[in-house]
Design an enzyme around this catalytic site. Structure first.
Site, mmCIF file in Angstrom:
data_model
loop_
_atom_site.group_PDB
_atom_site.id
_atom_site.type_symbol
_atom_site.label_atom_id
_atom_site.label_comp_id
_atom_site.label_asym_id
_atom_site.label_seq_id
_atom_site.Cartn_x
_atom_site.Cartn_y
_atom_site.Cartn_z
ATOM 1 N N HIS A 193 34.900 35.372 34.850
ATOM 2 C CA HIS A 193 35.536 34.223 34.356
ATOM 3 C C HIS A 193 36.819 34.676 34.661
ATOM 4 C CE1 HIS A 193 38.162 32.540 31.011
ATOM 5 N NE2 HIS A 193 37.332 31.427 31.024
ATOM 6 N N GLU A 197 39.730 32.907 37.123
ATOM 7 C CA GLU A 197 41.205 32.421 36.422
ATOM 8 C C GLU A 197 42.318 32.818 37.400
ATOM 9 O OE1 GLU A 197 43.609 34.263 33.120
ATOM 10 O OE2 GLU A 197 41.761 33.329 32.385
#
Length: 345
Positions: A193, A197
């Site tokens: 994740h 990002e």
């Protein structure tokens, strides 16, 4: 439900506040007395040591949430808790630990029948208001026991439409949290994740840099545009396929100061980007965008572009990250013997 929380920094303190708002009882500890005292004024039970925390947790099995920087200080805290807790008690690491450390800790604690849950926690300084997206790893019985805690911290359904075809699926992901798998799986998913990002933020940063330099003297006069960058960012927020919360944060920063003069463009990384690239190498998965985004952060510490100021502004917006205040090598932070404020992106 009663829970202990260790580490009352940017996220740990607000996690306690959100839980108390939902009716849960929080026993809190931090090496710094000030955040302990503040939360005590708000209804938490503040204690001055890990031993006192465990003694104050009367509900069985005990559950203790550790919200500290990845590395040695979390290792030491988990090890100390392992010597204080009893069989069936649960330790939750809600920080940004390396997933292989989770696997090692879980195996060691299992020898004492203490359960270990890793929880990748996204939401930054806005989590108190917006809720936290959580990616959880660990034994099913422990995760199920903690569901009231995760449900209170999660954003909930909100106004996001449910995805068609999920009617018979686990309802937890629609509320913003997932039991991703066994020990280590939660932090592995959070690691990727954060790698994504990095890539998203870098794409925005480079795009805004291209827009800003369209009036460069190096271009033919009839091809120069003096573009209104804050207005472009605001326009993209509404109906665009690249709309996102990260863009919201960038637009807010640009509206305040279109030149982002308070940011130098020095962009730190918190570790997960590096670990994501390591995982890609281990799995032989090409990760061109994610690796380039990580290398751009390394370069930002030598020379600064406007795009890197955009990155700094977004990092400050979602996580309160201050330029130059974090370790250059996030995998090896100096350790202290007692709990310190957390650090999460």
């Amino acid at each position: 439900m009663q829970i202990g929380i260790i580490g009352l920094g940017r996220m740990g303190g607000n996690i306690a506040r959100r839980l108390m708002k939902a009716g849960h009882e929080c026993v809190v500890f931090d090496a710094n007395a000030k955040p302990r005292e503040k939360l005590a004024e708000e209804g938490a039970t503040a204690v001055g040591s890990l031993e006192r925390m465990v003694n104050a947790l009367g509900e069985k099995p005990c559950a203790v949430w550790v919200m500290l920087p990845a590395g040695r200080i979390t290792d030491e805290t988990v090890e100390r808790l392992g010597g204080l807790l009893e069989p069936d008690d649960i330790i939750i690491d809600g920080g940004n630990s390396y997933y292989k450390d989770d696997i090692r800790r879980a195996k060691k604690l299992s020898e004492k029948r203490i359960r270990y849950v890793d929880c990748g926690t996204s939401g930054g300084v806005w989590g108190l208001e917006r809720g936290y997206c959580m990616m959880i790893g660990g034994p099913k019985q422990a995760v199920d026991h903690l569901d009231p805690i995760f449900a209170a911290l999660a954003p909930g359904l909100g106004d996001i439409p449910c995805t068609s075809g999920r009617e018979k699926s686990d309802p937890r992901p629609e509320r913003g949290y997932i039991h991703a798998g066994p020990s280590g799986a939660g932090h592995f998913v959070k690691m990727v994740h954060n790698g994504i990002e990095y890539g998203l933020m870098q794409a925005y940063a480079e795009g805004f840099d291209i827009l800003r330099k369209k009036d460069s003297d190096d271009l033919p006069a009839d091809e120069r545009f003096a573009l209104n960058i804050p207005d472009i960012a605001e326009t993209w927020r509404r109906g665009s396929v690249i709309a996102s919360w990260l863009l919201d944060l960038g637009a807010a920063a640009l509206a305040k100061d279109s030149s982002l003069s308070e940011f130098s463009g020095y962009v730190q990384d918190s570790g997960e980007g590096r670990w994501t690239i390591e995982a890609a190498i281990e799995e032989a998965v090409p990760a061109d965008v994610l690796s380039s985004a990580l290398y751009a952060r390394f370069r930002s510490r030598q020379e600064h572009t406007f795009g890197e100021k955009v990155l700094s502004a977004m990092r400050f917006g979602f996580g309160g990250h201050i330029e130059g205040k974090e370790s250059i090598d996030p995998q090896r932070k100096p350790a202290k013997s007692r709990a310190a404020p957390d650090a999460a992106e």
